[in-house]
Design a protein around this motif. Structure first.
Motif, PDB file in Angstrom:
ATOM      1  N   ASP A   1       0.674  -1.149  -0.188  1.00 17.97           N
ATOM      2  CA  ASP A   1      -0.027  -0.684   0.207  1.00 17.97           C
ATOM      3  C   ASP A   1       0.533   1.466   0.136  1.00 17.97           C
ATOM      4  OD1 ASP A   1       1.075  -0.727   2.446  1.00 17.97           O
ATOM      5  OD2 ASP A   1      -0.635   0.181   3.163  1.00 17.97           O
ATOM      6  N   LEU A   2       2.091   0.834  -0.031  1.00 18.38           N
ATOM      7  CA  LEU A   2       2.994   2.502  -0.031  1.00 18.38           C
ATOM      8  C   LEU A   2       3.120   3.025  -1.462  1.00 18.38           C
ATOM      9  CD1 LEU A   2       6.566   1.063   1.147  1.00 18.38           C
ATOM     10  CD2 LEU A   2       4.841   2.897   2.119  1.00 18.38           C
ATOM     11  N   PRO A   3       2.680   3.939  -1.862  1.00 15.66           N
ATOM     12  CA  PRO A   3       2.947   4.899  -2.665  1.00 15.66           C
ATOM     13  C   PRO A   3       4.016   4.808  -3.946  1.00 15.66           C
ATOM     14  CG  PRO A   3       3.761   6.659  -1.053  1.00 15.66           C
ATOM     15  CD  PRO A   3       3.399   4.759  -0.087  1.00 15.66           C
ATOM     16  N   GLU A   4       3.921   4.832  -4.735  1.00 16.48           N
ATOM     17  CA  GLU A   4       5.597   4.241  -5.804  1.00 16.48           C
ATOM     18  C   GLU A   4       6.620   5.203  -5.024  1.00 16.48           C
ATOM     19  OE1 GLU A   4       5.006   4.311  -9.793  1.00 16.48           O
ATOM     20  OE2 GLU A   4       4.130   2.382 -10.193  1.00 16.48           O
ATOM     21  N   GLN A   5       6.426   6.376  -4.544  1.00 17.66           N
ATOM     22  CA  GLN A   5       7.723   7.745  -4.147  1.00 17.66           C
ATOM     23  C   GLN A   5       7.606   8.331  -3.708  1.00 17.66           C
ATOM     24  OE1 GLN A   5       6.892   9.364  -8.011  1.00 17.66           O
ATOM     25  NE2 GLN A   5       9.162   9.553  -8.375  1.00 17.66           N
ATOM     26  N   THR A   6       8.186   7.920  -2.366  1.00 15.56           N
ATOM     27  CA  THR A   6       8.365   8.367  -0.667  1.00 15.56           C
ATOM     28  C   THR A   6       9.018   9.247  -0.216  1.00 15.56           C
ATOM     29  OG1 THR A   6       7.534   6.454   0.076  1.00 15.56           O
ATOM     30  CG2 THR A   6       7.901   7.377   1.459  1.00 15.56           C
ATOM     31  N   PHE A   7       8.690  10.185   0.375  1.00 16.06           N
ATOM     32  CA  PHE A   7       9.806  11.754   0.301  1.00 16.06           C
ATOM     33  C   PHE A   7       9.971  12.101   1.816  1.00 16.06           C
ATOM     34  CE2 PHE A   7       7.516  11.845  -3.828  1.00 16.06           C
ATOM     35  CZ  PHE A   7       9.131  12.277  -4.375  1.00 16.06           C
TER      36      PHE A   7
ATOM     37  N   ASP B   1      17.529   2.147  -5.255  1.00 15.53           N
ATOM     38  CA  ASP B   1      15.839   2.816  -5.339  1.00 15.53           C
ATOM     39  C   ASP B   1      15.540   4.023  -4.271  1.00 15.53           C
ATOM     40  OD1 ASP B   1      16.208   1.652  -2.092  1.00 15.53           O
ATOM     41  OD2 ASP B   1      14.602  -0.471  -3.208  1.00 15.53           O
ATOM     42  N   THR B   2      16.785   4.186  -3.772  1.00 17.51           N
ATOM     43  CA  THR B   2      16.834   5.607  -2.951  1.00 17.51           C
ATOM     44  C   THR B   2      17.376   6.594  -3.213  1.00 17.51           C
ATOM     45  OG1 THR B   2      16.558   3.540  -0.980  1.00 17.51           O
ATOM     46  CG2 THR B   2      17.493   6.165  -0.486  1.00 17.51           C
TER      47      THR B   2
ATOM     48  N   ASN C   1      11.718  -1.734  -7.083  1.00 19.84           N
ATOM     49  CA  ASN C   1      10.868  -1.108  -5.570  1.00 19.84           C
ATOM     50  C   ASN C   1      10.432  -0.248  -5.736  1.00 19.84           C
ATOM     51  OD1 ASN C   1      12.582  -3.503  -5.083  1.00 19.84           O
ATOM     52  ND2 ASN C   1      14.419  -2.515  -4.702  1.00 19.84           N
ATOM     53  N   ILE C   2       9.691   0.389  -4.474  1.00 21.15           N
ATOM     54  CA  ILE C   2       9.663   1.197  -4.214  1.00 21.15           C
ATOM     55  C   ILE C   2      11.322   2.904  -4.156  1.00 21.15           C
ATOM     56  CG2 ILE C   2       8.351   2.655  -2.415  1.00 21.15           C
ATOM     57  CD1 ILE C   2       6.663   0.440  -2.467  1.00 21.15           C
ATOM     58  N   CYS C   3      10.305   3.581  -4.920  1.00 22.46           N
ATOM     59  CA  CYS C   3      11.457   4.889  -4.646  1.00 22.46           C
ATOM     60  C   CYS C   3      11.095   5.500  -3.648  1.00 22.46           C
ATOM     61  CB  CYS C   3      11.408   5.192  -5.916  1.00 22.46           C
ATOM     62  SG  CYS C   3      11.449   4.436  -7.257  1.00 22.46           S
ATOM     63  N   THR C   4      12.231   5.737  -3.332  1.00 18.43           N
ATOM     64  CA  THR C   4      12.508   6.705  -1.355  1.00 18.43           C
ATOM     65  C   THR C   4      13.312   7.656  -1.992  1.00 18.43           C
ATOM     66  OG1 THR C   4      12.272   4.681  -0.058  1.00 18.43           O
ATOM     67  CG2 THR C   4      13.097   6.617   1.215  1.00 18.43           C
ATOM     68  N   TYR C   5      13.479   9.572  -1.549  1.00 13.80           N
ATOM     69  CA  TYR C   5      13.543  10.327  -1.517  1.00 13.80           C
ATOM     70  C   TYR C   5      13.892  10.843   0.184  1.00 13.80           C
ATOM     71  CZ  TYR C   5      12.052   9.256  -6.797  1.00 13.80           C
ATOM     72  OH  TYR C   5      12.342   9.408  -7.821  1.00 13.80           O
ATOM     73  N   ILE C   6      15.575  11.293  -0.055  1.00 14.47           N
ATOM     74  CA  ILE C   6      15.547  11.992   1.555  1.00 14.47           C
ATOM     75  C   ILE C   6      16.226  13.404   1.297  1.00 14.47           C
ATOM     76  CG2 ILE C   6      17.159  12.076   4.114  1.00 14.47           C
ATOM     77  CD1 ILE C   6      16.945   8.974   3.363  1.00 14.47           C
TER      78      ILE C   6
END
Length: 446
Positions: A218-224, A379-380, A407-412
């Motif tokens: 249920d995570l979005p494709e991109q997480t910030f 993916d990060t 994978n779901i992508c994470t941006y920090i």
């Protein structure tokens, strides 16, 4: 009885939100009144914001900052808060074992202690680990938050569980090591393998819940996400001086142009990245390591401990050089693209990152490598700094979020609090190009 549990969620899977929900439930059930959260320095100031965003219960959150006396006073202020609320103290790992601070934390006697990114206490005989074990022995409830897979560092699990629940793996590190590690090398002092890992993982999961990005459907494709950096009083004074001078020059009656405003903003942005270009000089001088330290925390967690690949974007060449020096010092193999790298060499650098398991980090100038290349081996992505152009920023997001990414992508984003970093990120979130609005709204930036 001491009760401990672990949320072993990969980055971006919501462990902070889940922890706040857990605190809220325990508070409403009148199980807890005081909570101590111990976190990496760059994560400490994220917690009050997360409480504001997600808590549906009354909480007063204080980040213990400054010198020893200021930290102890902030803890005392929490105790004297006159209204009914969950009292939450947040402190960085390095401060917990310092003289007088440890005693104040012990005397404060938190009902629950949370170790965020608990791999910070993986070394069982380090001073901060031993201090946190003592604090944990006193607390009624304990929680660890970590996304680092323990399969890569099985022995590191001991100290975290010594804090969490000593009945799981005992209180003797050497008995634990002899049980699960195969020793060899010179004088049999090196770990050369492991045994009974299935049993170890079963015990670990008996009081923990693991979530990976693959499982979190249920995570979005991109997480910030954000890591927030706090300027010291001295740094804040310098920053405000630059800001005042910039405002005075722009407000002095001359013609305000896009170029003049962006040039002033650029200087502020360079400072949040740790650099100051003195008047009359072209060379940037390093004056602060706040962002570099925050980035190093992420690299330790994500690359060193978890063995994953990472993309880092930065705007300015001095930042690229500084980060590269840090990676080299840590002996992390990386590829880098910036303005001076020849076009004919860039394809090979990208290919090496994509295909070579040993190349862990791709470090790039956002204006140079934010377009047209594929970096799906990671993916990060960490943004040390960004430019003012939404189109360029949007293109850079797509380097890891494109065909081939499974994978779901994470941006920090590394954000220096109370600075132009926040303003720029808000503009980008609205999909604005600062250059198009800056002349009419320049006062909002200074």
């Amino acid at each position: 009885m001491n009760k401990g549990f672990g949320f072993l969620f990969e980055m971006g899977c919501g462990k902070t939100l889940t922890a706040i929900a857990t605190l809220g439930t325990a508070y409403k059930l009148e199980k807890i009144e005081k909570v101590l959260i111990i976190a990496p320095t760059s994560v400490c100031s994220v917690w009050p914001k997360e409480f504001d965003d997600y808590a549906d219960f009354k909480a007063i959150v204080k980040v213990l900052l400054g010198d020893k006396d200021k930290r102890i006073k902030a803890l005392s202020d929490l105790d004297s808060f006159p209204f009914k609320a969950l009292k939450v103290a947040v402190i960085n790992y390095e401060s917990t074992w310092r003289e007088d601070i440890f005693e104040a934390l012990y005397e404060w006697d938190a009902d629950m202690i949370i170790c965020d990114e608990s791999q910070r206490i993986k070394t069982h005989d380090a001073e901060q680990s031993k201090a946190i074990h003592k604090l944990g022995d006193q607390a009624r409830y304990k929680l660890i938050l970590s996304g680092t897979p323990v399969q890569n560092n099985a022995i590191d699990l001991y100290s975290q569980y010594r804090f969490l629940d000593p009945t799981i793996f005992g209180t003797n590190f050497y008995q634990f090591r002899n049980r699960y590690a195969i020793m060899g090398g010179f004088n049999r002092h090196q770990i050369v393998g492991y045994r009974d890992l299935d049993q170890l993982i079963q015990k670990e999961h008996s009081i923990a819940y693991r979530v990976t990005k693959e499982e979190a459907l249920d995570l979005p494709e991109q997480t910030f996400l954000e890591r927030r950096i706090t300027l010291t009083a001295k740094e804040k004074n310098i920053y405000n001086k630059i800001k005042r001078e910039s405002f005075a020059e722009l407000d002095g009656g001359g013609k305000v142009t896009v170029t003049t405003v962006l040039t002033k903003l650029l200087r502020l942005q360079q400072f949040t990245g740790g650099f100051l270009v003195a008047d009359g000089s072209e060379k940037a001088e390093l004056v602060s390591k706040g962002k570099l330290n925050a980035l190093e925390e992420i690299i330790d967690d994500y690359v060193v401990d978890a063995g994953k690949k990472l993309v880092i974007f930065a705007r300015f060449r001095p930042e690229i050089d500084l980060i590269g020096q840090m990676l080299a010092k840590k002996k992390i193999k990386y590829g880098s693209i910036y303005g001076d790298v020849k076009l004919e060499d860039r394809g090979g650098i990208v290919k090496d990152f994509q295909t070579n398991a040993d190349t862990k980090v791709f470090l790039a100038q956002i204006d140079t490598a934010g377009l047209g290349i594929t970096l799906t081996a990671a993916d990060t992505c960490v943004y040390y700094s960004v430019n003012f152009n939404y189109a360029a920023y949007s293109q850079s997001l797509a380097r890891i979020h494109r065909i081939g990414q499974k994978n779901i992508c994470t941006y920090i984003h590394l954000i220096t609090e109370g600075t132009v970093d926040e303003t720029i990120l808000k503009a980008l979130a609205k999909k604005e190009d600062l250059a198009k609005t800056i002349v009419d709204e320049w006062r909002n930036y200074f």
